[in-house]
Design a protein around this motif. Structure first.
Motif, PDB file in Angstrom:
ATOM      1  N   MET A  40      -3.533  10.291   0.144  1.00 48.23           N
ATOM      2  CA  MET A  40      -4.073   9.415  -0.883  1.00 48.23           C
ATOM      3  C   MET A  40      -3.338   8.081  -0.805  1.00 48.23           C
ATOM      4  SD  MET A  40      -4.084   9.943  -5.028  1.00 48.23           S
ATOM      5  CE  MET A  40      -2.304  10.043  -5.146  1.00 48.23           C
ATOM      6  N   TYR A  41      -4.024   7.027  -1.220  1.00 46.49           N
ATOM      7  CA  TYR A  41      -3.444   5.691  -1.115  1.00 46.49           C
ATOM      8  C   TYR A  41      -3.556   4.944  -2.448  1.00 46.49           C
ATOM      9  CZ  TYR A  41      -4.305   6.776   3.783  1.00 46.49           C
ATOM     10  OH  TYR A  41      -4.345   7.393   5.011  1.00 46.49           O
ATOM     11  N   LYS A  71      -3.575   0.849  -3.009  1.00 47.02           N
ATOM     12  CA  LYS A  71      -3.406  -0.533  -2.554  1.00 47.02           C
ATOM     13  C   LYS A  71      -3.192  -1.401  -3.770  1.00 47.02           C
ATOM     14  CE  LYS A  71      -3.256  -4.048   0.176  1.00 47.02           C
ATOM     15  NZ  LYS A  71      -4.443  -4.681   0.731  1.00 47.02           N
ATOM     16  N   ILE A  96      -8.188   9.656  -8.861  1.00 46.93           N
ATOM     17  CA  ILE A  96      -9.339   9.776  -7.980  1.00 46.93           C
ATOM     18  C   ILE A  96      -9.769  11.233  -7.943  1.00 46.93           C
ATOM     19  CG2 ILE A  96      -7.895  10.043  -5.899  1.00 46.93           C
ATOM     20  CD1 ILE A  96     -10.061   8.324  -4.429  1.00 46.93           C
ATOM     21  N   SER A 122       1.325   5.357   0.032  1.00 46.90           N
ATOM     22  CA  SER A 122       0.663   6.544   0.563  1.00 46.90           C
ATOM     23  C   SER A 122       1.258   7.782  -0.081  1.00 46.90           C
ATOM     24  CB  SER A 122       0.843   6.631   2.083  1.00 46.90           C
ATOM     25  OG  SER A 122       0.254   5.526   2.727  1.00 46.90           O
ATOM     26  N   THR A 152      -6.296  -0.480  -6.011  1.00 48.38           N
ATOM     27  CA  THR A 152      -7.405   0.348  -5.538  1.00 48.38           C
ATOM     28  C   THR A 152      -6.865   1.685  -5.065  1.00 48.38           C
ATOM     29  OG1 THR A 152      -8.641  -1.609  -4.805  1.00 48.38           O
ATOM     30  CG2 THR A 152      -9.334   0.522  -3.939  1.00 48.38           C
ATOM     31  N   THR A 162     -13.315   7.235  -9.512  1.00 49.12           N
ATOM     32  CA  THR A 162     -11.979   6.666  -9.701  1.00 49.12           C
ATOM     33  C   THR A 162     -11.835   6.180 -11.136  1.00 49.12           C
ATOM     34  OG1 THR A 162     -12.705   4.475  -8.949  1.00 49.12           O
ATOM     35  CG2 THR A 162     -11.717   5.945  -7.302  1.00 49.12           C
ATOM     36  N   SER A 208      -7.579   5.351  -3.273  1.00 53.98           N
ATOM     37  CA  SER A 208      -8.493   5.940  -2.294  1.00 53.98           C
ATOM     38  C   SER A 208      -7.849   7.182  -1.701  1.00 53.98           C
ATOM     39  CB  SER A 208      -8.837   4.929  -1.185  1.00 53.98           C
ATOM     40  OG  SER A 208      -7.671   4.544  -0.471  1.00 53.98           O
ATOM     41  N   ARG A 209      -8.635   7.926  -0.951  1.00 54.87           N
ATOM     42  CA  ARG A 209      -8.097   9.120  -0.316  1.00 54.87           C
ATOM     43  C   ARG A 209      -8.839   9.389   0.984  1.00 54.87           C
ATOM     44  NH1 ARG A 209      -8.675  13.819  -4.479  1.00 54.87           N
ATOM     45  NH2 ARG A 209      -7.843  15.079  -2.759  1.00 54.87           N
ATOM     46  N   ASP A 210      -8.147  10.059   1.875  1.00 49.02           N
ATOM     47  CA  ASP A 210      -8.732  10.503   3.144  1.00 49.02           C
ATOM     48  C   ASP A 210      -8.432  11.991   3.257  1.00 49.02           C
ATOM     49  OD1 ASP A 210      -9.417  11.103   5.749  1.00 49.02           O
ATOM     50  OD2 ASP A 210      -8.606   9.271   6.575  1.00 49.02           O
ATOM     51  N   ARG A 218       0.849  -1.182   0.000  1.00 48.34           N
ATOM     52  CA  ARG A 218       0.000   0.000   0.000  1.00 48.34           C
ATOM     53  C   ARG A 218       0.890   1.239   0.000  1.00 48.34           C
ATOM     54  NH1 ARG A 218      -4.338   2.453   4.344  1.00 48.34           N
ATOM     55  NH2 ARG A 218      -2.398   3.000   5.418  1.00 48.34           N
ATOM     56  N   GLY A 265     -13.261  11.873  -3.847  1.00 50.94           N
ATOM     57  CA  GLY A 265     -13.211  10.424  -3.791  1.00 50.94           C
ATOM     58  C   GLY A 265     -14.380   9.737  -4.449  1.00 50.94           C
TER      59      GLY A 265
END
Length: 124
Positions: free
Chosen positions: A79-80, A82, A51, A21, A69, A58, A71-73, A19, A55
């Motif tokens: 952002m990530y 995986k 993304i 980051s 995959t 995608t 994703s983001r927070d 993963r 979010g």
């Protein structure tokens, strides 16, 4: 202005997972569409995934569909990516980028900000 720092790369065996980051500085992170790109030795940098700013959308390169995959927070300005079922051909330096319009999400020349990259090496 956004500064991006990638982490999480490393050496993994084929079939393994990682993963990545991408940590962003600045209070405007949540307003940017974000992307992941990669560059393998001797090859051009290529799009991996994108993304949207919230979010909600995608988009993946064919090589990443079903295995990666994004994703983001936004609360964590991070952002990530995986990555599962890694293959030796996934070996590359992975870069995160910010700022492209969604219509240009897979085109590196439309991104305004870039990280320094993190190395991913997949052994066979």
């Amino acid at each position: 202005q956004v500064q991006l720092v990638e982490s999480g790369g490393g050496l993994v065996q084929a079939g393994g997972s990682l993963r990545l980051s991408c940590a962003a500085s600045g209070r405007t992170f949540s307003s940017y569409n974000m992307g992941w790109f990669r560059q393998a030795p001797g090859k051009e940098r290529e799009f991996v995934a994108a993304i949207s700013w919230n979010g909600g959308s995608t988009y993946y390169a064919d090589s990443a569909k079903g295995r990666f995959t994004i994703s983001r927070d936004n609360a964590k300005n991070t952002m990530y990516l995986k990555m599962n079922s890694l293959k030796p051909e996934d070996t590359a330096v992975y870069y995160c980028a910010a700022g492209a319009a969604w219509a240009k999400r897979d085109s590196q020349r439309f991104y305004d900000y870039w990280g320094q990259g993190t190395q991913v090496t997949v052994s066979s």
